[in-house]
Design a protein around this motif. Structure first.
Motif, PDB file in Angstrom:
ATOM      1  N   ALA A 280       0.829  -1.213   0.000  1.00 21.78           N
ATOM      2  CA  ALA A 280       0.000   0.000   0.000  1.00 21.78           C
ATOM      3  C   ALA A 280       0.862   1.263   0.000  1.00 21.78           C
ATOM      4  N   LEU A 281       1.945   1.253   0.773  1.00 20.50           N
ATOM      5  CA  LEU A 281       2.820   2.428   0.816  1.00 20.50           C
ATOM      6  C   LEU A 281       3.500   2.667  -0.528  1.00 20.50           C
ATOM      7  N   ARG A 282       3.887   1.607  -1.206  1.00 23.59           N
ATOM      8  CA  ARG A 282       4.497   1.749  -2.534  1.00 23.59           C
ATOM      9  C   ARG A 282       3.455   2.261  -3.533  1.00 23.59           C
ATOM     10  N   ALA A 283       2.217   1.750  -3.454  1.00 29.23           N
ATOM     11  CA  ALA A 283       1.147   2.232  -4.326  1.00 29.23           C
ATOM     12  C   ALA A 283       0.899   3.721  -4.071  1.00 29.23           C
ATOM     13  N   ARG A 284       0.958   4.124  -2.815  1.00 28.88           N
ATOM     14  CA  ARG A 284       0.792   5.542  -2.456  1.00 28.88           C
ATOM     15  C   ARG A 284       1.864   6.388  -3.140  1.00 28.88           C
ATOM     16  N   GLU A 285       3.118   5.915  -3.123  1.00 29.00           N
ATOM     17  CA  GLU A 285       4.206   6.645  -3.784  1.00 29.00           C
ATOM     18  C   GLU A 285       3.904   6.827  -5.276  1.00 29.00           C
ATOM     19  N   ILE A 286       3.430   5.762  -5.920  1.00 36.81           N
ATOM     20  CA  ILE A 286       3.103   5.810  -7.347  1.00 36.81           C
ATOM     21  C   ILE A 286       1.998   6.835  -7.586  1.00 36.81           C
ATOM     22  N   LEU A 287       0.950   6.773  -6.769  1.00 34.50           N
ATOM     23  CA  LEU A 287      -0.186   7.681  -6.931  1.00 34.50           C
ATOM     24  C   LEU A 287       0.204   9.124  -6.642  1.00 34.50           C
ATOM     25  N   GLN A 288       0.941   9.346  -5.562  1.00 34.20           N
ATOM     26  CA  GLN A 288       1.359  10.712  -5.211  1.00 34.20           C
ATOM     27  C   GLN A 288       2.208  11.309  -6.325  1.00 34.20           C
TER      28      GLN A 288
ATOM     29  N   GLY B   1     -16.265  -0.176   0.790  1.00 41.41           N
ATOM     30  CA  GLY B   1     -17.459   0.598   0.479  1.00 41.41           C
ATOM     31  C   GLY B   1     -17.999   0.276  -0.896  1.00 41.41           C
ATOM     32  N   GLN B   2     -19.188   0.804  -1.178  1.00 44.35           N
ATOM     33  CA  GLN B   2     -19.868   0.524  -2.434  1.00 44.35           C
ATOM     34  C   GLN B   2     -19.065   0.950  -3.653  1.00 44.35           C
ATOM     35  N   ALA B   3     -18.391   2.059  -3.543  1.00 45.99           N
ATOM     36  CA  ALA B   3     -17.621   2.567  -4.669  1.00 45.99           C
ATOM     37  C   ALA B   3     -16.163   2.130  -4.616  1.00 45.99           C
ATOM     38  N   GLY B   4     -15.816   1.300  -3.647  1.00 43.76           N
ATOM     39  CA  GLY B   4     -14.437   0.866  -3.484  1.00 43.76           C
ATOM     40  C   GLY B   4     -14.144  -0.438  -4.183  1.00 43.76           C
ATOM     41  N   ALA B   5     -12.906  -0.872  -4.049  1.00 48.39           N
ATOM     42  CA  ALA B   5     -12.485  -2.122  -4.678  1.00 48.39           C
ATOM     43  C   ALA B   5     -11.475  -2.826  -3.791  1.00 48.39           C
ATOM     44  N   PRO B   6     -11.675  -4.115  -3.560  1.00 48.07           N
ATOM     45  CA  PRO B   6     -10.646  -4.875  -2.853  1.00 48.07           C
ATOM     46  C   PRO B   6      -9.627  -5.445  -3.842  1.00 48.07           C
TER      47      PRO B   6
ATOM     48  N   VAL C 143      -2.495  -2.147  -7.359  1.00 46.90           N
ATOM     49  CA  VAL C 143      -3.255  -1.370  -6.375  1.00 46.90           C
ATOM     50  C   VAL C 143      -3.446   0.062  -6.868  1.00 46.90           C
ATOM     51  N   ALA C 144      -2.374   0.673  -7.379  1.00 44.41           N
ATOM     52  CA  ALA C 144      -2.457   2.035  -7.899  1.00 44.41           C
ATOM     53  C   ALA C 144      -3.421   2.098  -9.082  1.00 44.41           C
ATOM     54  N   ALA C 145      -3.389   1.095  -9.955  1.00 41.93           N
ATOM     55  CA  ALA C 145      -4.302   1.071 -11.108  1.00 41.93           C
ATOM     56  C   ALA C 145      -5.753   0.983 -10.640  1.00 41.93           C
ATOM     57  N   GLN C 146      -6.017   0.164  -9.627  1.00 40.59           N
ATOM     58  CA  GLN C 146      -7.386   0.067  -9.083  1.00 40.59           C
ATOM     59  C   GLN C 146      -7.818   1.403  -8.487  1.00 40.59           C
ATOM     60  N   ALA C 147      -6.907   2.078  -7.804  1.00 42.55           N
ATOM     61  CA  ALA C 147      -7.229   3.374  -7.202  1.00 42.55           C
ATOM     62  C   ALA C 147      -7.578   4.383  -8.291  1.00 42.55           C
TER      63      ALA C 147
END
Length: 145
Positions: free
Chosen positions: A39-47, A98-103, A129-133
């Protein structure tokens, strides 16, 4: 239990591990116990792509659900895209996503290999994870339009 801040946060079942940079979060990545690095690595990609991303550590979802509503809302704000990250089945994560979320999890039983190999073979990686976000954000904008 000691009285350190980390112990207090862990006792709540879930807490903000890394806050979004540049404002309120566009997306919240909810990491199961042990999946924080993904998750932290995905956060870096997204940020890096300009997506304000918060990581929430969620070692004990049932305990988190018993916390006061104000605390739960502070950690997982309504109206923000969510993606849960767990190496096990994603079945139990729909409520938190949540309804609009994705696991994002491992879909398959009986898989056996060193975890690095397994993660690569089933695309359980920060990039997924970043792609799903990003997909949750696009879908959220389409619903709002």
């Amino acid at each position: 239990m000691s009285s350190t801040g980390e112990d207090t946060l862990a006792a709540r079942g879930g807490h903000v591990l890394a806050e979004a940079v540049g404002g309120p979060p566009d997306v919240v990545l909810i990491a199961a116990a042990g999946e924080e690095p993904v998750a932290l690595r995905a956060r870096e990609i997204l940020q890096a792509a300009g997506v304000a991303s918060r990581v929430v550590a969620m070692p004990r979802p049932a305990r988190f659900e018993r916390q006061p509503a104000e605390y739960r809302e502070r950690v997982l704000p309504r109206g923000v895209a969510r993606v849960s990250v767990g190496a096990g089945s994603s079945l139990g994560w729909y409520a938190l996503a949540g309804q609009a979320g994705a696991p994002v999890g491992l879909a398959g039983a009986g898989l056996s290999a060193p975890y690095q190999t397994l993660y690569e073979q089933v695309a359980f990686a920060a990039e997924r994870v970043a792609a799903q976000a990003r997909q949750r954000l696009v879908e959220g904008r389409e619903r709002a339009a």
